[in-house]
Design an enzyme around this catalytic site. Structure first.
Site, PDB file in Angstrom:
ATOM      1  N   CYS A  83     -30.709 -22.022   7.981  1.00  0.00           N
ATOM      2  CA  CYS A  83     -30.842 -20.789   8.238  1.00  0.00           C
ATOM      3  C   CYS A  83     -30.640 -20.295  10.009  1.00  0.00           C
ATOM      4  CB  CYS A  83     -32.217 -19.942   8.048  1.00  0.00           C
ATOM      5  SG  CYS A  83     -32.418 -20.017   6.012  1.00  0.00           S
TER       6      CYS A  83
HETATM    7  N1  CO8 Z   1     -43.283 -14.013 -10.554  1.00  0.00           N
HETATM    8  C1  CO8 Z   1     -44.589 -13.793 -10.817  1.00  0.00           C
HETATM    9  N2  CO8 Z   1     -45.659 -14.506  -9.909  1.00  0.00           N
HETATM   10  C2  CO8 Z   1     -45.217 -15.353  -8.914  1.00  0.00           C
HETATM   11  C3  CO8 Z   1     -43.660 -15.654  -8.885  1.00  0.00           C
HETATM   12  C4  CO8 Z   1     -42.732 -14.738  -9.667  1.00  0.00           C
HETATM   13  N3  CO8 Z   1     -41.499 -14.952  -9.373  1.00  0.00           N
HETATM   14  N4  CO8 Z   1     -43.614 -16.675  -7.973  1.00  0.00           N
HETATM   15  C5  CO8 Z   1     -44.858 -17.119  -7.678  1.00  0.00           C
HETATM   16  N5  CO8 Z   1     -45.727 -16.333  -8.317  1.00  0.00           N
HETATM   17  C6  CO8 Z   1     -47.181 -16.578  -8.213  1.00  0.00           C
HETATM   18  C7  CO8 Z   1     -47.655 -17.863  -7.859  1.00  0.00           C
HETATM   19  O1  CO8 Z   1     -47.736 -18.577  -8.984  1.00  0.00           O
HETATM   20  C8  CO8 Z   1     -49.173 -17.672  -7.229  1.00  0.00           C
HETATM   21  O2  CO8 Z   1     -50.066 -17.386  -8.332  1.00  0.00           O
HETATM   22  P1  CO8 Z   1     -51.431 -18.099  -8.190  1.00  0.00           P
HETATM   23  O3  CO8 Z   1     -51.959 -17.233  -6.800  1.00  0.00           O
HETATM   24  O4  CO8 Z   1     -52.241 -17.613  -9.350  1.00  0.00           O
HETATM   25  O5  CO8 Z   1     -51.595 -19.473  -7.611  1.00  0.00           O
HETATM   26  C9  CO8 Z   1     -48.756 -16.172  -6.567  1.00  0.00           C
HETATM   27  O6  CO8 Z   1     -47.847 -15.686  -7.346  1.00  0.00           O
HETATM   28  C10 CO8 Z   1     -48.490 -16.188  -5.183  1.00  0.00           C
HETATM   29  O7  CO8 Z   1     -47.542 -17.187  -4.970  1.00  0.00           O
HETATM   30  P2  CO8 Z   1     -46.942 -17.676  -3.309  1.00  0.00           P
HETATM   31  O8  CO8 Z   1     -48.104 -18.104  -2.629  1.00  0.00           O
HETATM   32  O9  CO8 Z   1     -45.901 -18.633  -3.727  1.00  0.00           O
HETATM   33  O10 CO8 Z   1     -46.510 -16.381  -2.849  1.00  0.00           O
HETATM   34  P3  CO8 Z   1     -46.207 -15.824  -1.606  1.00  0.00           P
HETATM   35  O11 CO8 Z   1     -47.188 -14.546  -1.237  1.00  0.00           O
HETATM   36  O12 CO8 Z   1     -46.336 -16.863  -0.469  1.00  0.00           O
HETATM   37  O13 CO8 Z   1     -44.688 -15.197  -1.589  1.00  0.00           O
HETATM   38  C11 CO8 Z   1     -42.671 -16.052  -0.967  1.00  0.00           C
HETATM   39  C12 CO8 Z   1     -43.652 -16.402  -1.788  1.00  0.00           C
HETATM   40  C13 CO8 Z   1     -41.864 -14.818  -0.997  1.00  0.00           C
HETATM   41  C14 CO8 Z   1     -41.766 -17.150  -0.980  1.00  0.00           C
HETATM   42  C15 CO8 Z   1     -43.050 -16.189   0.645  1.00  0.00           C
HETATM   43  O14 CO8 Z   1     -43.823 -17.314   0.741  1.00  0.00           O
HETATM   44  C16 CO8 Z   1     -42.210 -16.424   1.720  1.00  0.00           C
HETATM   45  O15 CO8 Z   1     -41.044 -15.661   1.762  1.00  0.00           O
HETATM   46  N6  CO8 Z   1     -42.284 -17.336   2.397  1.00  0.00           N
HETATM   47  C17 CO8 Z   1     -41.326 -17.568   3.556  1.00  0.00           C
HETATM   48  C18 CO8 Z   1     -40.342 -18.319   3.091  1.00  0.00           C
HETATM   49  C19 CO8 Z   1     -39.125 -18.566   4.193  1.00  0.00           C
HETATM   50  O16 CO8 Z   1     -38.918 -17.871   5.073  1.00  0.00           O
HETATM   51  N7  CO8 Z   1     -38.145 -19.477   3.752  1.00  0.00           N
HETATM   52  C20 CO8 Z   1     -37.232 -19.673   4.547  1.00  0.00           C
HETATM   53  C21 CO8 Z   1     -36.359 -20.414   3.766  1.00  0.00           C
HETATM   54  S1  CO8 Z   1     -34.649 -20.357   4.132  1.00  0.00           S
HETATM   55  C22 CO8 Z   1     -33.766 -21.497   4.921  1.00  0.00           C
HETATM   56  O17 CO8 Z   1     -34.394 -21.971   6.144  1.00  0.00           O
HETATM   57  C23 CO8 Z   1     -32.430 -21.698   4.487  1.00  0.00           C
HETATM   58  C24 CO8 Z   1     -32.622 -22.741   3.805  1.00  0.00           C
HETATM   59  C25 CO8 Z   1     -31.235 -23.252   3.240  1.00  0.00           C
HETATM   60  C26 CO8 Z   1     -30.650 -22.382   2.345  1.00  0.00           C
HETATM   61  C27 CO8 Z   1     -30.795 -22.454   0.959  1.00  0.00           C
HETATM   62  C28 CO8 Z   1     -30.023 -21.457  -0.062  1.00  0.00           C
HETATM   63  C29 CO8 Z   1     -30.367 -21.487  -1.792  1.00  0.00           C
END
Ligand code: CO8
Length: 380
Positions: A155
């Site tokens: 990224c």
């Molecule tokens: N629908 C419903 N519920 C869900 C879903 C869904 N789709 N997904 C997860 N849940 C549930 C989980 O099971 C969890 O349930 P429980 O609490 O019962 O265990 C609950 O929701 C909370 O889950 P999370 O803790 O995972 O949720 P978050 O609040 O942390 O949100 C995010 C998830 C949105 C992914 C968030 O953590 C985020 O955005 N983090 C930052 C990520 C980031 O910036 N990453 C950068 C990566 S990009 C990069 O560097 C490039 C890589 C190369 C590119 C690749 C291209 C493909």
């Protein structure tokens, strides 16, 4: 030789997928998978998959929609991935094609002819092949001169690419460098993974970095910059040319039981959030201090577009107060995370109101971990 930013360019696919459309397809896939694996689920050998949820996606990430190159197969519960037909070696490859489109937009916006460009860098998260470099294909497609090469800092590829271009200009290697960020993120996203199926979109951006003696009058002076990396496994994709040699490789069981793979994007989103926010805020704050800049002098923060809450938190830490979101513009609601292209889309779409001497910063961050910040000042 003083390197400056002359212009940016953007290419956006025509098709978009809303959260509702994506979730509908995902849930149909889950129902199918659960019924196909009913016996193993009942025997406790596999865990039933859960439905996704459009409200969760928007609340957790800020994403409402994403542009994609190949819509229909992503939404087909029996396919769940884009389909991009193989092209003949004599045709332009798809990554080069979209990079060239963004590059042409950047050239048009600077009033620059392609033959005056003397270096092309393709900087993005995943390259379509090992060699020949995609950048050399873009160089040929545009009719640019000089040299070209590819680079990948996930990224952060855009800011690392701009800094590389700056170094080349200062070293006298080139005077007009196109940094292209073609991102076909949908091709390395696992649309069967509930935790990440909503995160990414496809796009291409380009930034024209030039020596100030040839740049258009209304260019952007680069007044400070810093790059940083720190190893982390929290965002990882193990796809590579060695895969086929590891014949007895043990797959990651936690993924395998859900029918997933580590050869596509995998992340621990929570940890990324917690670890990257302070890293980026510190990077920006330190650089502001080093360059004698006060937060009141920063008119806009064009941040990487991964997560809305992340950007709100980073902006608040950097500015020392709650920040009106127009000061840290959001494009991820419409584009989702477009990896290296995100901060450049934000800059491209939200900078036309800048006047002479206004200052802003472009900041990208992501896998590696990696982060880069570039402070720019509008000239004229
Ligand atoms: N629908 C419903 N519920 C869900 C879903 C869904 N789709 N997904 C997860 N849940 C549930 C989980 O099971 C969890 O349930 P429980 O609490 O019962 O265990 C609950 O929701 C909370 O889950 P999370 O803790 O995972 O949720 P978050 O609040 O942390 O949100 C995010 C998830 C949105 C992914 C968030 O953590 C985020 O955005 N983090 C930052 C990520 C980031 O910036 N990453 C950068 C990566 S990009 C990069 O560097 C490039 C890589 C190369 C590119 C690749 C291209 C493909």
């Amino acid at each position: 030789m003083k390197p400056v930013i002359s212009s940016t360019g953007l290419w956006t696919p025509t098709d978009a997928i809303s959260n509702d459309e994506l979730v509908l397809a995902f849930n149909a896939y889950v129902d199918l998978w659960n019924s196909e694996n009913a016996t193993a689920i009942e025997a406790g050998e596999k865990q039933a998959l859960d439905h996704s949820n459009a409200e969760f996606i928007e609340k957790a990430s800020g994403i409402k929609s994403r542009f994609v190159i190949s819509k229909a197969p992503i939404l087909d519960p029996t396919i769940m991935s884009p389909i991009i037909p193989k092209r003949d070696n004599n045709e332009i490859s798809i990554l080069a094609e979209i990079a060239a489109k963004a590059a042409q937009d950047a050239l048009k916006n600077a009033g620059r002819k392609a033959e005056d460009v003397d270096a092309v860098i393709v900087a993005c998260s995943n390259l379509q092949r090992a060699y020949p470099a995609i950048a050399i294909e873009v160089q040929q497609a545009l009719g640019a001169t000089g040299f070209a090469f590819d680079m990948n800092v996930a990224c952060s590829s855009a800011t690392f690419g701009i800094e590389t271009a700056r170094g080349l200009i200062m070293a006298g290697q080139a005077k007009s460098v196109l940094v292209c960020n073609p991102e076909i993120c949908s091709a390395h996203l696992n649309f069967k993974d509930r935790d990440s199926h909503f995160i990414f979109g496809d796009v291409a951006t380009a930034t024209l970095v030039e020596s100030d003696d040839i740049a258009p009058k209304a260019h952007w002076e680069i007044i400070g910059s810093k790059l940083v990396t720190e190893f982390s496994n929290n965002i990882r994709n193990n796809f590579g040319f060695l895969n086929r040699l590891a014949k007895d490789e043990v797959a990651d069981e936690s993924l395998e039981s859900k029918g997933l793979t580590d050869k596509l994007f995998v992340q621990n989103g929570r940890s990324v959030f917690k670890e990257v926010v302070p890293m980026v805020a510190q990077l920006i704050t330190d650089e502001m201090q080093k360059n004698g800049l006060d937060s009141t002098q920063i008119k806009r923060l064009w941040l990487h577009q991964a997560n809305l809450s992340m950007n709100i938190l980073i902006s608040k830490k950097v500015m020392g107060k709650d920040v009106d979101i127009s000061q840290a513009p959001v494009v991820l609601d419409e584009y989702a995370n477009t990896s290296s292209a995100g901060s450049i889309i934000a800059f491209h779409k939200h900078s036309s109101d800048f006047e002479k001497d206004d200052i802003g910063l472009i900041c990208s961050f992501g896998a590696g971990y990696s982060a880069g910040v570039i402070f720019i000042k509008k000239c004229a």
